[in-house]
Design an enzyme around this catalytic site. Sequence first.
Site, PDB file in Angstrom:
ATOM      1  N   PHE A   5       0.814  -1.233   0.000  1.00 26.44           N
ATOM      2  CA  PHE A   5       0.000   0.000   0.000  1.00 26.44           C
ATOM      3  C   PHE A   5       0.845   1.280   0.000  1.00 26.44           C
ATOM      4  O   PHE A   5       2.062   1.215   0.055  1.00 26.44           O
ATOM      5  CB  PHE A   5      -1.120  -0.019   1.042  1.00 26.44           C
ATOM      6  CG  PHE A   5      -0.784  -0.080   2.509  1.00 26.44           C
ATOM      7  CD1 PHE A   5       0.477   0.153   3.000  1.00 26.44           C
ATOM      8  CD2 PHE A   5      -1.812  -0.354   3.418  1.00 26.44           C
ATOM      9  CE1 PHE A   5       0.732   0.117   4.359  1.00 26.44           C
ATOM     10  CE2 PHE A   5      -1.567  -0.393   4.781  1.00 26.44           C
ATOM     11  CZ  PHE A   5      -0.291  -0.160   5.240  1.00 26.44           C
ATOM     12  N   GLU A   6       0.166   2.379  -0.160  1.00 25.65           N
ATOM     13  CA  GLU A   6       0.795   3.701  -0.339  1.00 25.65           C
ATOM     14  C   GLU A   6       1.778   3.711  -1.516  1.00 25.65           C
ATOM     15  O   GLU A   6       2.804   4.396  -1.490  1.00 25.65           O
ATOM     16  CB  GLU A   6       1.480   4.158   0.951  1.00 25.65           C
ATOM     17  CG  GLU A   6       0.477   4.290   2.099  1.00 25.65           C
ATOM     18  CD  GLU A   6       0.688   5.516   2.939  1.00 25.65           C
ATOM     19  OE1 GLU A   6       1.019   6.573   2.378  1.00 25.65           O
ATOM     20  OE2 GLU A   6       0.493   5.423   4.159  1.00 25.65           O
TER      21      GLU A   6
END
Length: 577
Positions: free
Chosen positions: A393-394
């Site tokens: 993620f990110e």
Amino acid sequence: MSASENSFMKSLFFGQIREEFIFPYPKLKPELAENVNMIVDAIDKFGKDVVKSAEWDEKGAMPREVVQAMAELGLTGIAVPEEMGGLGLPQSGYARVMQQVASLDGSLAVTLGAHQSIGYKALLLFGNDEQKKRFLPRLATGELIAAFCLTEPSSGSDAASIQTKAELSADGKHYILTGNKLWITNGAIAGFFTVFAKTNVVENGEKKEKVTCFAVELPTEGVSVGPGEHKLGIRASWTNAIHFDNVKVPVENIIGGVGYGFKVAMGILNHGRLGLAAGCVGVAKNAIKASIEHANERTQFKKKIGEFGMIKEKVAEMIVNNYVAESMVYMTTNLIDRGDMDYSMESAAAKIFCSEMLWDAVDENIQIWGGNGYMKEYPYERWLRDSRINRIFEGTNEILRCFVALSGMQGPGQELSGLAKAIQHPLKGLGVVTDYATRKVKQNVFGETMTKSHPRLKKIAGLLEEYTVELSAQTEVLLKRHGKEIHLKQFAQKRIADVAIDLYAMFCTLSRVTQVLEEKGEAGTEMEVAIAEAFCMKANRRIRGNFKAMDRNEDEMMKFIADKAYEIGCYPFDYFK
Ligand code: MYA
């Protein structure tokens, strides 16, 4: 060279070492250190009193009151200015707090990070005064929990491809928002959403669709929240789909301006990635402590297992890499706190390095713990599961490697194409050509010289001087070889990104250890010097390997194998057939 003017990493791609950006290593102000240390102690106490990771993981949920308890400690408003009810910490303090929260529990860290690393960050970075006053005080106290709504079923890494639409109402007072967002952390508990949607804009007389950022406060008609997702790790955090069905959003809720949403999203993620990196440092410290404990206790072959070389190597490697990771995090938070820097590449580099460092650490900790490490009665398998998401993620580490490579090469690419044009117009372009030629001659003949590193570390400084010039030379080779097609050349992008990340890691470590040596002298700092030297020797081998492989590699064979496999649809061999 405007792109690189205030970016340390972008400058490296021009063959320049902007020492003034990274020396001296940032020193904390004593009041900030004292303040943050008090918060860290309070977090540890909160951990002992409230956190029940094994139970939450088993159930796949934590009590909602836990978030309120974090809010009561002030943790939901770490970066909100004090006059709006927050703790008003700079990014370095924020990162240290995230580091500590992550060391308690992955789900807690993700909940808190989604709330303020990204959930309401748009307000802090791009909100106007009215928006800040309207929302930030309630977000700081935890009365409102925030979520960041970017990802969609068909838009993950390709963030610009979102389908959610927002259309201006006939009276011009509202936007009507429709679309589906996926895997939204805090989805089920948030009362404030930062939502990205495509809007119609007119640019140079041409109609276009561009991303705009909206603040959506609940309850609002048309917003519905999907059921909680079942996940591999961070199981106690809330992850839901969010549906927007003709949701009316007042125009006053646009953050950062119509059509500027992509820049807003990227600006937020540049902060979020660093919060995540800091969290990884906190968890890795736990893994190191657990590994040392077992290395010192477990006896096999009549010896503590910690006496064996392979265990020593694992423990030392964890320590070296966590020190480097920490050095990258707090160097980069300082670049943010200065207020005048472009830190987009540095925060992506820190996210990649720290999430991979943590993955290796939790994996090797299990290896040291052997069979016990694999068992549920210990927390180590949960640490592994919780840590896996950080590489996804990110921004997946793959897409961030592309970002690091392409962002770094963008400036030199522009310079080279400007140069090509200048050569076609010798009179107009004389200045451009002379500037370029002078810099290249200087770099090729004299190299780059570092003046601020400690003499004890001159070998490392020497490597960095050599490799920075080489990075610039290799960038030029790649740009000349592939031109605009470089966007499609991911094997090459990965190599150049890995070199750039290793270089940034080495620079951060060199700067930190220089400061330690200058302050304390050589006696008592042997461990930090050894860490710097060990890391840089390994990074040196990786960098050399990557440079060599730019020209001689197995890329075409690998592409052929993958293409064949896609055609066949599976692994096509069976020893018995
Ligand atoms: S939230 C979802 C995360 N999603 C992503 O990160 C999406 C990844 N994709 C991208 O970042 C972009 O789409 C990429 C660009 C990079 C691929 N800063 O033509 P372009 C500028 C500044 O390259 P594209 C989640 O997971 C660029 O220079 N500017 O665009 C949370 C250009 O500008 P200009 C940037 O090819 C989960 C323009 O944009 C940046 O479409 C919860 C267009 O660029 C940048 N970074 O793709 C997390 N990037 O036009 C909670 C691009 O001027 C975690 N640009 O040249 C909490 C922590 C927990 C800790 C736990 C520890 C254990």
